[in-house]
Scaffold this motif. Structure first.
Motif, PDB file in Angstrom:
ATOM      1  N   GLU A   1      -1.990  -7.435  -2.148  1.00 38.35           N
ATOM      2  CA  GLU A   1      -1.050  -6.914  -1.659  1.00 38.35           C
ATOM      3  C   GLU A   1      -0.422  -5.868  -2.766  1.00 38.35           C
ATOM      4  N   THR A   2      -1.356  -5.716  -3.595  1.00 45.33           N
ATOM      5  CA  THR A   2      -1.382  -3.681  -3.913  1.00 45.33           C
ATOM      6  C   THR A   2      -1.112  -2.876  -3.314  1.00 45.33           C
ATOM      7  N   TRP A   3      -1.588  -3.508  -1.920  1.00 47.10           N
ATOM      8  CA  TRP A   3      -1.403  -2.459  -1.104  1.00 47.10           C
ATOM      9  C   TRP A   3      -0.112  -3.029  -0.052  1.00 47.10           C
ATOM     10  N   GLY A   4       0.624  -4.615  -0.896  1.00 47.76           N
ATOM     11  CA  GLY A   4       1.920  -4.699   0.246  1.00 47.76           C
ATOM     12  C   GLY A   4       1.861  -5.451   1.195  1.00 47.76           C
TER      13      GLY A   4
END
Lengths: 457, 457
Positions: free
Chosen positions: A173-176
């Motif tokens: 999620e940090t990377w989208g």
């Protein structure tokens, strides 16, 4: 003392090596539901055509596009290191080198193909990729690649890992990326399984079925599926590891490599290091090439070279590969990335042709090797990688007994900083050796492989 | 495009830079319980004499022993990278470089001093080191260093982190360290606190007290204490970061650096990058040097330059430093490494002398910066490091507004792969900005600092 050999960015390999051009024996194409070879067109809803072309290519060398190189430069060339402290600890005359793939942002070799696949998809006009992930390495790597290229990424993560490893979801999620537990209510495959087994822990086979369905049913036509191992184009993209290593060994003054070692689950990190050396072997050099697998999932060492499906739901074509059976559920070892019933067809064919010498090792020996490595070389490796280290230690001890200065190269496929629970459990004495029994093996082969078409050699 | 600049092993700096030789103003020595400067002998039960000599040295350049270089070679020189993708995203004319300290086996800059301290202790005949750790970075780094040198390591870990971050304990144990929750029943300091407050979450101050006590009460005489930040010799060891960066910037063709940025908790990663540039500034170059701290622990920006203790129990001497008070408990931000009430005396003195321009930034801006960095540069950084990135983005935007091509260098002090919970909570909207109120500040200064001796400028 030079313990690591960097390669200058300008010396990065500019072509991938395609072993399909050199592999002895008859090619065994994927087979469709009717038992006939599938055509590239049949794969078009699943993969972009430029990757399908790579998948079936017989060209020996394939140019790495500048756009892909730009992505790889972010962490490549990766260092080649010499394990001088491990050598000293073992008192071996062997020279032990390892390629350090843990330096990528996702911490493993997976981004090598993730950025390439995402780039080719984007070139083809694709805006979104779907995939599955077991322990989370591949889902993280593809999310990372999609972030760099501004694409969407949807990851179906095997439920038991989803629950046990919330940090992997956070990473994606940090990377989208979007990460959902599989089986999910978002696909027919997922809904059907949940209706029957609401409490199922999920499996990689189920997650593959969901990810493929999510790609092919997207009506925009701008979504495709991406796989992190097994397929020919994935092996191709990983060969940059071995090609870099060969250049670095030359810089280190090494004239001949004796042994090449990699752990093997789907086969991609192993093939990435080994295939360029296998070419040398095909061309007459005397090189021992060892894929290492867990004793609990002994695909290459105990399963037949057969046609089988890549997933439980049989959504994938049948591939010619060493396979324990598409519904085989390996024991819950910590090396999640080695828990796959099949093996890359190119690796399988090379093994079937006698080019490689697979071995299997039990869990405790692997953790012991990883502990030695942590306390000598200082690096905490992934449980998958520990299999390569255990094999390396065996070979280094052999060299000591024989008094021979062998050159051993292994692939450090990833670090273990997200897998410390396994180390904890090992140190607490909670882990045991797990080995596939003959009865289980016979049973799974009977269930899944018997009666399937037989690949040619 | 060259996005990373490696330095050859043979070009590694062979001396550390000691800013004490160049810092303007009066030296302010540590003070003992009687208010008089403490002599090196008084520190002998705590530290080995070779490190005490470094602690008080006024030599500008101190040779790095070959034995320490051999240890540093394992991951150094670290790469200098150019954040071309962040630059593009921001549309800034600034050139942004960062020193990547996440490549060490422990994932941060901490091993730079850990291996040096362990080596000097071993030279002095010491067999065991004790230390404390908050979030776990330092305890991991020292365990790693002791593993490489065959020494024992005992880490007192703040209980709340011990409970919340079991993987850090596993990491230390993999490297052969012992990690116990603090307060513990093993020391008088621990027992006294537990008797009063059996459910205390612990604090860094308490853990320091326990680790020092464990060292000085060891009757073998072969145990010493080791601190991961604050002290002069720690700053010294970290200057290899900035010295390497200067060489790499030259290789990259950079003639002048405009801005140097690092996050600052105890001060060591910041000082490591900044001090060599501060020397250039002292010698007349126009360089902006920015330590960045959390708004919830604003040591440099809002606390006085004063004499204060390094720990709650006042076991350490009084140091001349910016301090929020030795019993100040910072708000529970995720950047655990920046939650320290004091600041390295050398950094404090440099700031008090006007050599540096500290700023504080609130938590949400830091996480936003970290997310931008993850999706452009592809790297997930530690929450501490996110402060340096937030400041970098501010300066890059300024450069854009002014239309000036500034050269900015920041220190990427560590990766965030063990800190993903913070990212999760940020993305879930669970984090808030935390800022120290004037009332709290007045209160803590009144309690701890008032009446203490005042350092000279």
């Amino acid at each position: 003392m030079a313990v690591k050999i960097f390669l200058d960015e300008t010396d990065i390999p500019r072509q991938w090596y395609n072993i399909a051009a050199d592999l002895p024996g008859t090619p065994n194409p994927p087979l469709g539901p009717d038992g006939n070879p599938i055509s590239p067109d049949m794969l078009a809803p699943v993969f972009p055509m430029n990757l399908i072309e790579q998948e079936v290519s017989q060209e020996r060398w394939i140019d790495i596009p500048e756009g892909v190189l730009d992505l790889l430069y972010r962490w490549r060339p990766s260092p080649l290191r010499r394990a001088v402290h491990l050598e000293k600890y073992l008192g071996t005359p062997a020279k032990i080198f390892f390629k350090d793939e843990s330096v990528s942002p996702a911490g493993s070799h997976k981004p090598n193909t993730a950025v390439a696949q995402a780039w080719y998809n984007k070139e083809f006009g694709i805006k979104k990729l779907t995939t599955e992930t077991g322990a989370g390495q591949w889902g993280s790597a593809l999310s990372h690649a999609c972030a760099l290229l501004g694409m969407e990424c949807k990851v179906f993560m095997v439920r038991i890992s989803f629950d046990q490893k919330p940090f992997r979801k956070a990473m994606m999620e940090t990377w989208g990326g979007t990460c959902i537990a599989s089986p999910s209510m978002e696909t027919n495959a997922g809904r059907e399984i949940l209706a029957k087994m609401p409490d199922t822990p999920g499996s990689l086979g189920i997650a593959i079925s969901e990810a493929v369905e999510a790609a092919v049913t997207d009506t925009t036509g701008q979504t495709r599926y991406s796989l992190g191992s097994v397929l020919n184009h994935v092996m191709l993209h990983q060969t940059i590891i071995g090609l870099e290593a060969q250049k670095q060994l030359k810089i280190a003054g090494i004239k001949k490599v004796d042994t090449v070692i990699g752990c093997a689950g789907g086969g991609s990190n192993f093939a990435g290091l080994a295939f360029p050396f296998a070419q040398d072997k095909i061309n007459g050099q005397d090189i021992e090439i060892i894929p290492v697998e867990p004793a609990s999932c002994p695909t290459l060492t105990r399963a037949p070279f057969a046609y089988d499906h890549g997933d439980v739901a049989k959504m994938t074509p049948m591939l010619a590969m060493h396979s324990l059976g598409h519904d085989f559920v390996p024991a819950p070892i910590h090396a999640g990335g080695l828990r796959y019933h099949g093996m890359a067809p190119l690796v399988s064919q090379a093994v079937a042709q006698g080019l490689m010498d697979p071995i299997s090792i039990k869990q405790l020996e692997c953790y012991e090797a990883a502990m030695i490595f942590a306390r000598t070389e200082g690096m905490i490796v992934a449980p998958e990688t520990s299999h390569a280290i255990a094999a390396t230690i065996r070979k280094a001890k052999e060299a000591k007994e024989e008094g021979k200065e062998r050159v051993i190269v292994f692939n450090l496929s990833g670090h273990g900083l997200m897998d410390l629970n396994g180390y904890s459990r090992y140190m607490a004495g909670e882990l045991v050796n797990l080995e596939l029994s003959q009865e289980e093996l016979d049973d799974t082969l009977e269930r899944s492989i018997k009666g399937n078409p037989v690949p040619k050699l």
